[in-house]
Motif scaffolding. Structure first.
Motif, PDB file in Angstrom:
ATOM      1  N   PRO A 135      29.086  51.590  46.958  1.00 17.64           N
ATOM      2  CA  PRO A 135      29.630  52.660  47.804  1.00 17.64           C
ATOM      3  C   PRO A 135      31.128  52.860  47.665  1.00 17.64           C
ATOM      4  CG  PRO A 135      29.072  50.757  49.139  1.00 17.64           C
ATOM      5  CD  PRO A 135      28.526  50.489  47.772  1.00 17.64           C
ATOM      6  N   TRP A 145      33.908  59.983  61.626  1.00 18.63           N
ATOM      7  CA  TRP A 145      33.542  58.690  61.020  1.00 18.63           C
ATOM      8  C   TRP A 145      32.717  57.848  61.984  1.00 18.63           C
ATOM      9  CZ3 TRP A 145      33.495  53.443  60.835  1.00 18.63           C
ATOM     10  CH2 TRP A 145      33.537  52.819  59.586  1.00 18.63           C
ATOM     11  N   HIS A 155      32.428  58.140  54.589  1.00 18.94           N
ATOM     12  CA  HIS A 155      33.048  56.970  55.201  1.00 18.94           C
ATOM     13  C   HIS A 155      33.911  56.187  54.213  1.00 18.94           C
ATOM     14  CE1 HIS A 155      29.925  57.893  58.115  1.00 18.94           C
ATOM     15  NE2 HIS A 155      30.512  57.084  58.972  1.00 18.94           N
ATOM     16  N   TYR A 156      33.440  56.060  52.983  1.00 20.75           N
ATOM     17  CA  TYR A 156      34.080  55.144  52.036  1.00 20.75           C
ATOM     18  C   TYR A 156      34.861  55.818  50.906  1.00 20.75           C
ATOM     19  CZ  TYR A 156      31.179  51.600  54.306  1.00 20.75           C
ATOM     20  OH  TYR A 156      30.600  50.764  55.219  1.00 20.75           O
ATOM     21  N   TRP A 200      27.549  57.686  53.564  1.00 19.48           N
ATOM     22  CA  TRP A 200      28.513  56.652  53.205  1.00 19.48           C
ATOM     23  C   TRP A 200      29.636  57.205  52.324  1.00 19.48           C
ATOM     24  CZ3 TRP A 200      28.647  56.087  47.942  1.00 19.48           C
ATOM     25  CH2 TRP A 200      27.507  56.491  47.230  1.00 19.48           C
ATOM     26  N   GLY A 255      27.501  47.918  52.934  1.00 23.67           N
ATOM     27  CA  GLY A 255      28.952  47.849  53.017  1.00 23.67           C
ATOM     28  C   GLY A 255      29.561  46.626  52.364  1.00 23.67           C
ATOM     29  N   TYR A 276      20.811  53.385  51.755  1.00 20.15           N
ATOM     30  CA  TYR A 276      22.227  53.043  51.889  1.00 20.15           C
ATOM     31  C   TYR A 276      22.558  51.817  51.041  1.00 20.15           C
ATOM     32  CZ  TYR A 276      26.386  51.200  54.320  1.00 20.15           C
ATOM     33  OH  TYR A 276      27.623  50.696  54.627  1.00 20.15           O
ATOM     34  N   ARG A 332      26.676  55.957  59.053  1.00 13.62           N
ATOM     35  CA  ARG A 332      27.174  55.482  57.761  1.00 13.62           C
ATOM     36  C   ARG A 332      26.056  55.412  56.721  1.00 13.62           C
ATOM     37  NH1 ARG A 332      30.339  49.899  58.047  1.00 13.62           N
ATOM     38  NH2 ARG A 332      29.956  50.526  60.193  1.00 13.62           N
ATOM     39  N   GLU A 333      24.855  55.078  57.169  1.00 13.13           N
ATOM     40  CA  GLU A 333      23.712  54.937  56.264  1.00 13.13           C
ATOM     41  C   GLU A 333      23.325  56.254  55.601  1.00 13.13           C
ATOM     42  OE1 GLU A 333      23.985  51.788  59.168  1.00 13.13           O
ATOM     43  OE2 GLU A 333      23.827  53.973  59.403  1.00 13.13           O
TER      44      GLU A 333
END
Length: 378
Positions: A212, A263, A275-276, A272, A207, A204, A268-269
């Protein structure tokens, strides 16, 4: 898909400011109440009524999408700026330089102001930079001033200023992405960005790094190049306009609720990209279609959008570094956020008044033009 070149893009300057206004509001909530703050929130007796604490902190965790919203707008705007200017290496150098100076000028002004005030207040910069001596501390300060602290992993006055390194990466990326898309298309660029961390087994990207959020920048470029907002606006589900709009609104609401649910439950890892890049697109399209069209609300959001950069740069000093007890003393989560936003906005208005008084923007324009002239002569 045929490229559309329009002098009046369907995401207007006012639309962009409104989206920035929305992004800065949810950024305030994300930075103040997200679930990952944990022990920080436990220090204060915050009232989340009429909602539960778990609901608010989870929603505020989702509000991390403020970063890809800013990144999307950056990609959209920088594409329109660069598409007719970045023709060769020299023109790309001039464009990158002028955009860097224009983008970072506001940061430099606040950096100097913050440095001087906080040094007088309690020698804060000195405590951040000079742990290994004054000479190295000076070097760290210069690196932070240039927006390179996050890239070089050196000390920074505020952790939230990591985004300045990302902004620099985005500016440099635009000409590269333009050339790539002309030769190989956007699909190969998107696939490469998604595949690279997995092929290199780096995991990942994190953040608080640029990587990302590059996908959101690319999405902004694609929306600008193909005028996708106009295409989305032209969609008609039925011949009856009112019924069509009601159905589309209902679809958006379902998509938003579903995207938030996914979400918060997808790691998230692992994903991503969703999510982003992909989930924030739903919010961006919804806000562009509905929220930015509401009278009065549009004006308020646009005003906040004009000050969004300053608010972003200032608010952490108020929320965390110096005045956290004052900010969180307002008990109710919504009032805490409102006070933080209002105080940050008030400071921003004063800063903009000072900049206008000393003709700061004219000075920056002069520096930008001189620098580009020098590049042109080299």
């Amino acid at each position: 898909m045929e490229k559309k070149r329009k002098n009046n893009p369907s995401l207007s300057k006012t639309d962009s400011l409104c989206l920035k206004g929305i992004a800065i509001i949810i950024l305030i909530f994300n930075h103040s109440f997200r679930a990952s703050l944990g022990s920080i929130l436990e220090k204060y007796d915050i009232i989340y009524s009429p909602f539960s604490e778990n609901f608010i902190t989870n929603i505020c965790e989702y509000f991390k999408i403020c970063v890809p919203i800013f990144a999307f707008i950056t990609g959209y705007g920088l594409y329109l700026s660069a598409k007719d200017k970045c023709k060769d290496l020299k023109s790309c150098e001039k464009w990158v330089t002028s955009r860097y100076i224009k983008t970072f000028s506001g940061f430099w002004f606040i950096y100097i102001l913050s440095f001087v005030i906080t040094q007088i207040y309690d020698k804060y910069p000195q405590s951040i930079y000079c742990k290994d001596g004054m000479i190295r501390g000076f070097a760290y300060a210069v690196i932070d001033f240039l927006g390179l602290a996050s890239l070089l992993t050196t000390p920074t006055m505020l952790g939230t200023w990591w985004y300045m390194s990302a902004a620099l990466v985005f500016i440099i990326l635009i000409p590269i992405a333009l050339k790539w898309s002309e030769k190989l298309g956007y699909i190969t660029l998107i696939v490469s960005l998604i595949a690279l961390p997995r092929l290199l087994d780096t995991g990942y990207p994190g953040g608080m790094t640029a990587y990302p959020f590059i996908l959101a920048v690319i999405m902004g470029m694609i929306f600008a190049q193909y005028d996708l907002f106009a295409i989305i606006n032209s969609i008609k589900i039925t011949k009856n306009k009112v019924v069509s709009e009601l159905i589309q609104f209902a679809i958006y609401i379902v998509l938003i609720i579903s995207s938030i649910y996914v979400w918060l439950r997808l790691p998230r890892e692992k994903v991503w990209e969703y999510h982003y890049a992909f989930s924030p697109l739903i919010i961006i399209c919804f806000c562009r279609k509905y929220i930015t069209r509401i009278p009065v609300i549009k004006d308020i959001l646009s005003f906040l959008g004009k000050h969004s950069m300053n608010i972003f740069l200032i608010h952490t000093f108020l929320r965390y570094t110096f005045f956290d007890e004052f900010i969180y003393s307002f008990k109710y989560f919504w009032l805490i956020a409102l006070v933080l936003l209002a105080v940050s906005l008030a400071v921003s208005i004063v800063i903009e008044f000072i900049k206008k008084l000393i003709k700061f923007d004219k000075f920056i324009l002069f520096i930008s033009n001189k620098t580009c002239y020098i590049i042109d002569k080299i």
